[in-house]
Design a protein around this motif. Structure first.
Motif: not given
Length: 245
Positions: A99-101, A193-197, A232-233
């Motif tokens: 989350q912090m990333m 399993g997924i890209l951060a973007s 964003s989350f």
């Protein structure tokens, strides 16, 4: 003291030390100006030692970078079992780290430093080893390495299936469902399993698919431009909670 006041104080301190330094060398500020002007390039060559010394002095007293002042720090994690008092277990630490990333508005170098600062003992040794074997490793690679040692043994495929088949439960608030879903999404990300973007897009798609039929907040999200431009989350949860209140 504000950032501006701190910077001004450090700059004044540098100027004072610079004057003392110049006096010892029998030079003045005017001499420095002469050295660095284009018209005086021939004489500047004879002052290379002074220029080098000035550069070293400037480096020593340059105000520190204020990138990310006031950022939220991670709790400590060492990998020791049982979890020592004052530390997080790995799953809790990893949830917060991912989350912090997303939240930290800073360079990847700074993110690596912040992650490393939260590690102790064996976990810190893992990162130290990566720094030696692969100096160019990014912050996400740090998390991948830690997950390989301390994380779940579930495969990337199993986690993806779990994420895609996780639905809102009867009586569960949409904000609670989103937070529960986020923990799984973090695990998928760490397992590559997924890209951060793609996080925001994949999160929104599953929320719209997994929300209870007739949920008015989910319907409102469906009718808005959230699918095309997912927030964003943190913003998503904040908006949902405002609707729930």
């Amino acid at each position: 003291m504000s950032q501006e006041e701190t910077t001004e104080a450090v700059s004044s301190d540098f100027e004072a030390k610079l004057n003392v330094f110049l006096q010892k060398k029998g030079k003045s500020v005017e001499d420095v100006r002469t050295i660095v002007t284009p018209a005086s390039m021939p004489s500047a060559v004879t002052n290379e030692g002074l220029i080098a010394a000035l550069g070293q002095t400037r480096e020593r007293y340059t105000p520190p970078s204020y990138e990310g002042v006031g950022y939220r720090k991670l709790r400590f994690f060492s990998g020791i079992q049982p979890t020592p008092v004052g530390e997080d277990d790995f799953e809790s630490w990893m949830d917060q780290a991912v989350q912090m990333m997303e939240e930290w508005q800073c360079s990847d170098i700074m993110k690596r430093q912040r992650l490393a600062e939260s590690l102790r003992g064996p976990a810190s040794d893992v990162i130290r080893s990566i720094r030696v074997s692969k100096p160019s490793a990014g912050a996400m690679e740090y998390l991948h390495a830690l997950d390989d040692i301390y994380g779940t043994t579930e495969s990337e495929e199993d986690l993806c299936v779990r994420f895609c088949t996780t639905y809102q439960e009867e009586g569960e608030k949409l904000s609670q469902y989103v937070c529960r879903l986020e923990k799984l999404l973090h695990k998928v990300l760490v397992k590559k399993g997924i890209l951060a973007s793609r996080l925001d897009q994949v999160r929104m798609e599953q929320i719209l698919k997994g929300a209870c039929s007739g949920n008015l907040i989910a319907l409102k999200l469906q009718l808005s431009d959230s699918r095309q431009n997912p927030p964003s989350f943190s913003k998503l949860v904040r908006d949902i909670r405002e609707e729930e209140d």
